[in-house]
Scaffold this active site. Sequence first.
Site, mmCIF file in Angstrom:
data_model
loop_
_atom_site.group_PDB
_atom_site.id
_atom_site.type_symbol
_atom_site.label_atom_id
_atom_site.label_comp_id
_atom_site.label_asym_id
_atom_site.label_seq_id
_atom_site.Cartn_x
_atom_site.Cartn_y
_atom_site.Cartn_z
ATOM 1 N N LEU A 39 0.996 -1.053 0.268
ATOM 2 C CA LEU A 39 0.008 0.188 0.182
ATOM 3 C C LEU A 39 0.778 1.173 -0.255
ATOM 4 C CD1 LEU A 39 -2.406 -1.093 2.422
ATOM 5 C CD2 LEU A 39 -2.390 -1.088 0.238
ATOM 6 N N HIS A 40 0.102 1.905 -0.828
ATOM 7 C CA HIS A 40 0.793 3.252 -0.232
ATOM 8 C C HIS A 40 -0.227 4.625 -0.685
ATOM 9 C CE1 HIS A 40 -0.684 4.097 -4.726
ATOM 10 N NE2 HIS A 40 0.106 2.873 -5.228
ATOM 11 N N GLU A 41 0.156 5.871 -0.275
ATOM 12 C CA GLU A 41 -0.838 6.866 -0.581
ATOM 13 C C GLU A 41 -1.696 6.702 -1.039
ATOM 14 O OE1 GLU A 41 -1.287 9.506 1.870
ATOM 15 O OE2 GLU A 41 0.299 8.615 3.514
ATOM 16 N N HIS B 293 -3.720 4.483 -1.910
ATOM 17 C CA HIS B 293 -4.417 3.291 -0.994
ATOM 18 C C HIS B 293 -5.266 3.814 -0.328
ATOM 19 C CE1 HIS B 293 -1.851 0.279 -3.353
ATOM 20 N NE2 HIS B 293 -2.823 0.323 -3.908
ATOM 21 N N SER C 103 2.808 0.878 -6.744
ATOM 22 C CA SER C 103 3.557 -0.009 -5.971
ATOM 23 C C SER C 103 4.420 -0.843 -6.571
ATOM 24 C CB SER C 103 2.074 -1.196 -6.115
ATOM 25 O OG SER C 103 1.225 -0.987 -5.075
#
Length: 288
Positions: free
Chosen positions: A31-33, A35, A184
């Site tokens: 996950l990143h910002e 998400h 991702s």
Amino acid sequence: MMHVTTTIAEFRAARAALTGSLGLVPTMGFLHEGHLSLVRRARAENAFVAATIFVNPTQFGPSEDLARYPRDLPRDLALLQREGVDLVFAPTVAEMYPPGFSVSIDVGPVATPLEGAARPGHFRGVATVVCKLFNITAPQRAYFGQKDAQQTLVIRRMTTDLNLPVEIVICPTIREPDGLAMSSRNVYLQPEERRAATVLVRALREAQARFAAGERRGDMLRAAMHAVLNAEPLARPEYVSVADLTDLHELDQVTSGALASLAVRIGTTRLIDNCILDDDHHSQEVAR
Ligand code: PAF
């Protein structure tokens, strides 16, 4: 407390105990910002939030990056917990695709060009797994990022045509400070490639600037994007498109609301990005 489930039965039991609306954020993890922005929106709009973490093998082609797709479940769960997610579904491949599994969803023309042409079978895999996830999780709303613009059209079509009782919410692309869209897959980029990867947003900004300055010829807008890409030695463009946002046909004459999109290889990493062209020079889509 966040409830983490790995089986369909376990998720359904936990879901049945919730009264009130459920917002779903389907993900492939790492996950990143981007998400997390979906989770926050879901949190604001629903009584409960569920996230799914599943690297769906059926949406990867045989020569794609399924085996090396980045995974970090403990980190993902910590991030989701921090955002106040109530329920997580992180199934195995066998749970989702037991022996004998054979149904798939073909969404039709909107899944054919662009990503559909570059990645045969990709959207069949996406539509099928998203339909399954909707059936398993029974959300009122589901949240997706504009970064995967064609995916949002495919999911909307599938949801409408199959009468799935889920409201689809599309959230803006989240970008790194230098404009690179969060993905991702950015983790694959070597430092030189990471620098070169801003070429996608630079090409989109060029198209947006030309459109805002009055250019309406699709060919010229596509050529302007190609020129930016050609100036970046590490970039290998796969497609450049200025298309109608509803059916994705390439436009000769471009009007406000058209979708500019592109897929580019930087080294071995395939990146995509897009923006919706508008008359306002300071478009939010790829704002600096
Ligand atoms: O956008 C993604 O991460 C995936 O395509 C999705 C929607 C979770 C389906 O596997």
